[in-house]
Design an enzyme around this catalytic site. Sequence first.
Site, PDB file in Angstrom:
ATOM      1  CG  ASN A   1      -2.137  -0.796   1.095  1.00 38.28           C
ATOM      2  OD1 ASN A   1      -2.609  -1.031  -0.017  1.00 38.28           O
ATOM      3  ND2 ASN A   1      -2.683  -1.254   2.205  1.00 38.28           N
TER       4      ASN A   1
ATOM      5  CG  ASN B   1      -4.848   2.602   0.696  1.00 40.43           C
ATOM      6  OD1 ASN B   1      -5.634   1.848   1.235  1.00 40.43           O
ATOM      7  ND2 ASN B   1      -3.981   2.197  -0.220  1.00 40.43           N
TER       8      ASN B   1
ATOM      9  CD  GLU C   1       1.522  -0.301   4.728  1.00 42.92           C
ATOM     10  OE1 GLU C   1       2.312  -0.661   3.840  1.00 42.92           O
ATOM     11  OE2 GLU C   1       0.329  -0.659   4.760  1.00 42.92           O
TER      12      GLU C   1
ATOM     13  CB  SER D   1      -4.095  -2.489   6.812  1.00 43.81           C
ATOM     14  OG  SER D   1      -3.941  -1.280   6.094  1.00 43.81           O
TER      15      SER D   1
ATOM     16  CG  ASN E   1     -12.901  -0.443   5.709  1.00 41.81           C
ATOM     17  OD1 ASN E   1     -12.238  -0.042   6.665  1.00 41.81           O
ATOM     18  ND2 ASN E   1     -12.383  -1.191   4.756  1.00 41.81           N
TER      19      ASN E   1
ATOM     20  CE  LYS F   1      -4.296  -1.259  -3.180  1.00 37.56           C
ATOM     21  NZ  LYS F   1      -3.694  -2.568  -3.549  1.00 37.56           N
TER      22      LYS F   1
ATOM     23  CG  ASN G   1      -5.592   2.484   5.427  1.00 38.84           C
ATOM     24  OD1 ASN G   1      -5.590   1.535   6.195  1.00 38.84           O
ATOM     25  ND2 ASN G   1      -5.472   2.341   4.121  1.00 38.84           N
TER      26      ASN G   1
END
Length: 300
Positions: A106, A190, A268, A256, A204, A186, A194
């Site tokens: 990601n 994210n 991340e 995640s 979500n 993408k 996220n």
Amino acid sequence: MINRVTSKHWFIAGQGSIGSFVAYNALLSGIKCDQIVRNVNHSKQTWFHPIGKQPTALPTPITSVDITPNSIHYLIVPLKAYDIVPFLQQAMPYLADDAAIILCHNGLGTIELVNDLLTPNMNLFFCTTSNGLYKNKDGIFQAGLGGSQWSHVAGNNPDKLNNDDLVPLFVRITQVDNLQKILWQKLIVNCVINPLTALHNVKNGALAQLVFAEDIESIIKETLLIANKLGVSLELSAMLKAVNQVIANTAENYSSMNQDVKSHKQTEIDFISGYVVKEGLKLNIPTPISLSLYNQIKAL
């Protein structure tokens, strides 16, 4: 006659969900494949649970002790973004001079960092995947078979790999010419899902509530400013639709980043909202929303 596909010996970094998915497919296809772990004593045999089939035990992983220097010709690195560079720094002595390396993670920002590590004859590829996989104490479970897209991103030999090499490993995979656009699409998804799900500790699907609508649109608008300035042509209406579709399709999932925060693990965020902030600084474009999300996640 030697089969080009099955004659390759693939190495995979770690025993994560994507890496184990690839290792399982290699096993089915008769392709030699080894998963590399830091310490074999701290790992255990992984069971892969495919959809509608019996669980399969994957081969025992190996460590660097088992690898001959300069012997890795084909390597897949499906790690968290922040683990990519440290892993490759340790792996460099074992990479062949003409190694083909596939990154799969990601976020954005690793390609430039990895490219600085490579020797002139190495080639770098990037793969983005939407396979539904999750990991628990019983192994890796396949929840859905999604698609993957890949492209050559650095090096002098883009033909080092072709789609036939990767279909047995990823199943539904396509070589594309517009990978940068796909990666930004993408990334924007994210950037919304996220941090918001992590900060509010929700699944979500909760982001479909009206209370999140303004935040979602603001994040997308700010991220599009950076993408468009970098020459990636994306529209607000299309991205709003894409984000809401992912929210609906993954409504019962925890992101995640949500899981990482709850488990007190590193996130991340540096390669998601942090990447947007970093690119904004380069372009002299303020990104206050991304910066706020970045700081809030860092403070957790």
